[in-house]
Structure formats: C-alpha cells, structure tokens
Design a protein around this motif. Structure first.
Motif, PDB file in Angstrom:
ATOM      1  N   ALA A  83       0.831  -1.209   0.000  1.00 45.48           N
ATOM      2  CA  ALA A  83       0.000   0.000   0.000  1.00 45.48           C
ATOM      3  C   ALA A  83       0.863   1.255   0.000  1.00 45.48           C
ATOM      4  O   ALA A  83       0.548   2.251  -0.677  1.00 45.48           O
ATOM      5  CB  ALA A  83      -0.935  -0.001   1.209  1.00 45.48           C
ATOM      6  N   MET A  86       1.796   2.275  -3.374  1.00 45.06           N
ATOM      7  CA  MET A  86       0.702   2.979  -4.062  1.00 45.06           C
ATOM      8  C   MET A  86       0.682   4.448  -3.666  1.00 45.06           C
ATOM      9  O   MET A  86       0.368   5.328  -4.474  1.00 45.06           O
ATOM     10  CB  MET A  86      -0.652   2.333  -3.717  1.00 45.06           C
ATOM     11  CG  MET A  86      -0.812   0.893  -4.172  1.00 45.06           C
ATOM     12  SD  MET A  86      -0.632   0.627  -5.948  1.00 45.06           S
ATOM     13  CE  MET A  86       0.959  -0.227  -5.975  1.00 45.06           C
ATOM     14  N   ILE A 241      -7.319  -6.507   0.695  1.00 42.20           N
ATOM     15  CA  ILE A 241      -6.628  -5.306   0.231  1.00 42.20           C
ATOM     16  C   ILE A 241      -7.235  -4.886  -1.104  1.00 42.20           C
ATOM     17  O   ILE A 241      -7.419  -5.702  -2.000  1.00 42.20           O
ATOM     18  CB  ILE A 241      -5.104  -5.514   0.102  1.00 42.20           C
ATOM     19  CG1 ILE A 241      -4.421  -4.192  -0.306  1.00 42.20           C
ATOM     20  CG2 ILE A 241      -4.760  -6.640  -0.857  1.00 42.20           C
ATOM     21  CD1 ILE A 241      -2.913  -4.219  -0.212  1.00 42.20           C
ATOM     22  N   ILE A 243      -6.255  -2.541  -4.076  1.00 43.44           N
ATOM     23  CA  ILE A 243      -4.970  -1.947  -4.458  1.00 43.44           C
ATOM     24  C   ILE A 243      -4.861  -1.804  -5.968  1.00 43.44           C
ATOM     25  O   ILE A 243      -5.315  -2.668  -6.716  1.00 43.44           O
ATOM     26  CB  ILE A 243      -3.805  -2.815  -3.914  1.00 43.44           C
ATOM     27  CG1 ILE A 243      -2.451  -2.148  -4.177  1.00 43.44           C
ATOM     28  CG2 ILE A 243      -3.853  -4.240  -4.457  1.00 43.44           C
ATOM     29  CD1 ILE A 243      -1.294  -2.800  -3.434  1.00 43.44           C
ATOM     30  N   ALA A 262      -4.767   2.427  -2.150  1.00 42.61           N
ATOM     31  CA  ALA A 262      -4.883   1.125  -1.480  1.00 42.61           C
ATOM     32  C   ALA A 262      -5.597   1.282  -0.156  1.00 42.61           C
ATOM     33  O   ALA A 262      -5.452   2.303   0.535  1.00 42.61           O
ATOM     34  CB  ALA A 262      -3.507   0.504  -1.265  1.00 42.61           C
TER      35      ALA A 262
END
Length: 561
Positions: A83, A86, A241, A243, A262
């Motif tokens: 994450a 991201m 998740i 994402i 995310a």
C-alpha cells in the motif's frame, strides 16, 4: 514517464516559493489539538494553513487483531508495504515535485498540510493554492502533457487514447503517444507485485491467495479484469486489500485516467452478516424507481456483497483530502452488469467521522427538536445504501451514446455520486415500507440532512461535495427543509420524500440521455454554495468543528512490525 514534460506542469525550480513569509517576529497562536504554540503571520499563506490544518482531526487506525491467524498477522505488514508503494505512485501522479517543495518549506504545519493534500492545493477548498507562487491546479494532473487542450486529444488519431491505465506523452515535435502504467511505473509496480506474491504464500484463505496472485500479475500487466472477478468471488477471507489504479476523480480533464490507491482491511464478520440480505432486493427496488420505464430497464447484478470492515491503512487517492468511508467496486461497467459489485463499509472510519464531525455539526445546525433523530445506525445505513445505489439506475444511455460514463466524461463522477446519494435514500425509504429495515423514517431523513451539511464542506472541487450541493439546493427549492430564525435547519419529512423522488427522476434522466451539456448546466446552476449556507458553514469553522480526519496509521501503530 518523461520527467521534463511532467516537471513543466507545475514549476521548474524552487525560486517561485522563495516568497514564503518568515514568521519570527509575529503574534503567537496556540494549536488547540496539540497544545503547542505556533507563530503565524496574520492573513499570510502560513496563517491560512494554520487555520485550515485545525480542520483535520487526528484519528488512530486500529482494530481487533485477535481475529487474525498467526499467518494473517505475518501477512498484514506485507500488505501495508504494498500500500505504501501505491502512496508513492499517487504522489507521482498528483504532484511529483513533492521532495523539492518540502525541502524548501521550513514551517512544519505547511509541510503537514502539503502531505495531507498531496500537493500545494487545498483539496477541500476548491483546490486553492496555499504556497506562494503556485498557480492553479492543472485539471489533467500529470496524466497529460503540460498545456494540452482537451481538443488536442479528442482529435488525435491514437489507439486506446482514453485507456484508464495509461498516460499521454508528447515528444519534442508535439506528437502524442499512449504509455501504459506498467511501463511508466515499472520498477515500483514490480516491487508491489512481489510483495503481494509473498503475501499470497502466507494466505490461509484460498480465495485471498488466488486474488493476491492475480492482483500481483495485474499490477505489472494493467489487466485488472481477472483479479476483479476473483475478488468478487472471495467470501471467507478476513484480511483484504483493495490496491491499484482505481478511481478517476483525479483526472478532471476527461475523467478517464485512474489514480493509485490502497486500503488494507480487516472484515467485521458480525456486522457483515447483518448486511447480507439487502443485495437480493435490488431488482425489486430497480423496478420501483421514480422514472419512466426506459430509464430502469437494466437488471442490476445480484451476485454482490455487502461487508463491513475496519481499515488499518489508507494510501494514495483515497487518503487525499476527504477520507473515503465506503467503497463500491469494481468500476468496470461490464463487470457490474455481469457480476455486480462489492460494497465495503469502512466502519471504524465512519464511526470516527460520525463522532468527531457529524454529531457536532448536528448540534450546531440541526433544529433542536430534531437533533434526537441523528444516529450512527442511520448514518451507517445512509452511507451503505449510497454504495448499494451505485448498482441501481442505468449504465447505458437510451440515446445510443454508449455507456453513461463515456458519454458524460468529466461530468460523470459528480452526477453519479449525486445519484447514489438520492437513490440510497430512496432505498432506505422503500426498505422501511417493506419492513426489511427497522427504525423511524425521521431518523434517516434527519441524519441525511446532517450528512448533507457535513459533505458540502468538501467544496466545489470534489465530486462528493458537488453532488451534495446539488442535493441541498434541490431539496431547498422543493421545501424539503427550512432554515429557522435561529439559523438551524428543520426537515419537512413529507416534502423530503417528494424531493427525493424528484431529484432521482432528474438525475436518472440526465444519465440515461447522456446529455453532457445538460449535466454541465445542472452543475453550474445547482452545485454551488449560497452566501447564506456559506455563512452557516463558517460558523462550524469558528466552532472548530473538523471538516475531515487525518490518520495515524501503519504497522507500528498496529503493533505488527
């Protein structure tokens, strides 16, 4: 990514921010949240930042980790690391000069405000610049070459020129080309993909394992469809998740390109079980929509899920400015029609916004006799059915213009959010009548009204804020509420229901016709804040009621390092 092209979008050096004001000999102000004394310059940009920063309430993102297995506890930090990549990718999309800007900013509050907004524009105040020398925020962010006009791309003979997982680049001769994300961001996406593969090795749940492997592949190929279908099939996982490049709000030029984000999630099984029954009611609710038959002839997907989660990490687009409290995905219209969507209610974040923002707003602006009707359960339901309502209505125009999203382009997002708001309320009303939902209609309507007053504070640059302003003004015109002599708002429950049906009809008709010019006019006429409403919202600021929240989050906060 062509770095020279992207740098030209904003500024080429630090000299233009050299005018940031020194504040060594000015009055002191105490930050009520930290207790620290801060020196600010009256009416300066730094003073502006100081006042705005106080409108974000810190919230620690935690959950009950006892529901996780030993392997899930090991898996969780890997998801957070993916994450965080991201987050870095979103910075590159929104404001790639972050490091050079932060290097010359000495005031820590300004630095924090830059981080909250992912750049030098105030996302909750119509993208107002708050750094000296910074111009308006480009509508195309970094998705398009600097100075490119909409017509330049519209007339260009380029294959797949509106590909949501790509950028447009321009060479020295001005020739445009489409470059996929998996090429532009290859190195970072490979790292994120590797982390998801590692997490998949630890996954106990077969569905989660399959999804993580396919999502890892998607990050390095830009083919997200297989992983979206598998994600919808997951039923027994506790960890989750979301994402990748997902929402297209950041692209205000065409509403085409997607931004990286995310969410790392832990399912609340008890709350999720309570929500399961509602999706099966979608077809019946679709038939009853207050609009002519041709605008409701599509059949909504019913292989959808409603789940409640605690979020333990936000990254990228969903963490910029206003924080998301519910998610309806995937966005692919074909997947929505064939399979449906998953509506994820982000319960811990929702509760934080209710306690810290919505209740104080209601105590200030809702009529004293109706404050008793404001409740978290009603707030949760209104938000939940907002997400479910994205599945109602119409996906393809009735005028042969293709999908509504393609026909309305940059006008799509705000109108779709407005549709979800009002049809969510329509669902609540219908379910109460069918006794599929319990409670008093006054509770849901009054809480919805308080929610409008909360969301219009997001401003005219944000799709949800625009949608709520349209709803507020339409309901006001229809007498659904009045502003009392005391400066509070009182709901007329009968007219509120009538206004709900009227606005539902208006929005579904605009979407079904695919008339972009008519939607632009509706936005210009109705998605505005009147001076009277602005004065009431200013009262909230003077009372130091937060506009939104900011997170303390990460593996160390969770204790899973």
């Amino acid at each position: 990514m062509n770095k020279s092209t992207k740098a030209a979008l904003f500024f080429t050096g630090c000299s233009i921010i050299a005018g940031i004001v020194s504040c060594t000999s000015n009055p002191e102000t105490k930050n009520i949240k930290t207790g620290k004394t801060t020196v600010v310059v009256k009416d300066s940009l730094q003073g502006y930042v100081h006042s705005r920063l106080n409108m974000y309430e810190p919230v620690k993102l935690t959950t009950n980790l006892n529901v996780l297995t030993v392997n899930e506890r090991k898996l969780l930090p890997l998801l957070i690391q993916a994450a965080q990549i991201m987050d870095e990718l979103f910075w590159r999309q929104a404001y790639p000069q972050r490091d050079s800007l932060l290097a010359v900013i000495k005031d820590e509050e300004t630095r924090n405000f830059i981080r909250i907004n992912y750049g030098p524009w105030d996302r909750l105040n119509n993208d107002k610049p708050f750094i000296s020398g910074i111009g308006p925020r480009p509508d195309g962010a970094t998705f398009y070459p600097a100075g490119m006009l909409k017509a330049d791309l519209e007339k260009a003979d380029l294959k797949d020129k509106f590909n949501p997982y790509s950028i447009i680049e321009s060479d020295s001769a001005g020739k445009l080309s489409v470059v996929p994300y998996h090429v532009v961001f290859a190195s970072d996406l490979q790292k994120a993909s590797s982390l998801l593969k590692q997490a998949a090795l630890l996954a106990d749940d077969a569905g989660l394992k399959k999804y993580l492997n396919l999502r890892a592949d998607a990050l390095v190929t830009d083919n997200y469809v297989p992983s979206d279908y598998v994600w919808l099939d997951m039923k027994t996982n506790t960890l989750d998740i979301i994402i990748g490049p997902i929402e297209n709000y950041e692209d205000k030029l065409f509403n085409a390109r997607t931004a990286f984000e995310a969410y790392v999630l832990v399912k609340d099984r008890e709350w999720s079980k309570r929500l399961q029954k509602y999706v099966r009611l979608l077809p019946e609710l679709q038939k009853g929509l207050p609009v002519p038959q041709k605008y409701k002839q599509e059949k909504p997907g019913t292989d959808s899920e409603l789940n409640a989660y605690d979020v333990v990490y936000y990254a990228g687009d969903c963490n910029a400015g206003s924080k998301t409290i519910a998610v309806n995905l995937p966005n692919d219209e074909l997947i929505q029609q064939k399979k449906g969507t998953r509506r994820s209610q982000l319960k811990n974040t929702m509760k934080a916004k209710f306690d810290k923002i919505l209740l104080p707003i209601a105590n200030e602006l809702i009529d004293k006799d109706q404050q008793q009707y404001v409740s978290f359960d009603a707030f949760f339901a209104n938000v939940m059915f907002h997400e479910v309502a994205h599945g109602l209505g119409i996906k393809k125009t009735v005028t042969g213009k293709g999908f509504v999203k393609a026909a309305l382009k940059e006008q799509y997002s705000w109108l779709e959010e407005g549709k979800a708001d009002v049809l969510g309320l329509y669902m609540v009303t219908g379910l109460l009548k069918k006794k599929e939902l319990t409670g008093n209609i006054k509770t849901y309507y009054t809480t919805f009204m308080a929610g409008l007053l909360r969301s219009v504070r997001f401003g005219a640059s944000e799709a949800h804020g625009q949608a709520n302003m349209q709803c507020f003004n339409y309901f006001k015109q229809k007498g659904a509420f009045i502003r009392t002599e005391n400066g509070t708002y009182k709901v007329d429950f009968v007219k509120f229901g009538a206004a709900m049906n009227g606005l539902s009809n208006l929005i579904l008709t605009l979407q079904g016709n695919g008339d972009k010019a008519a939607v632009e006019k509706a936005k210009k006429d109705n998605a505005v804040i009147s001076p009277e409403l602005q004065a009431d919202l200013d009262r909230l600021s003077k009372k130091r009621i937060p506009v939104d929240i900011v997170f303390e989050q990460g593996a160390d906060v969770l204790g899973v390092k």
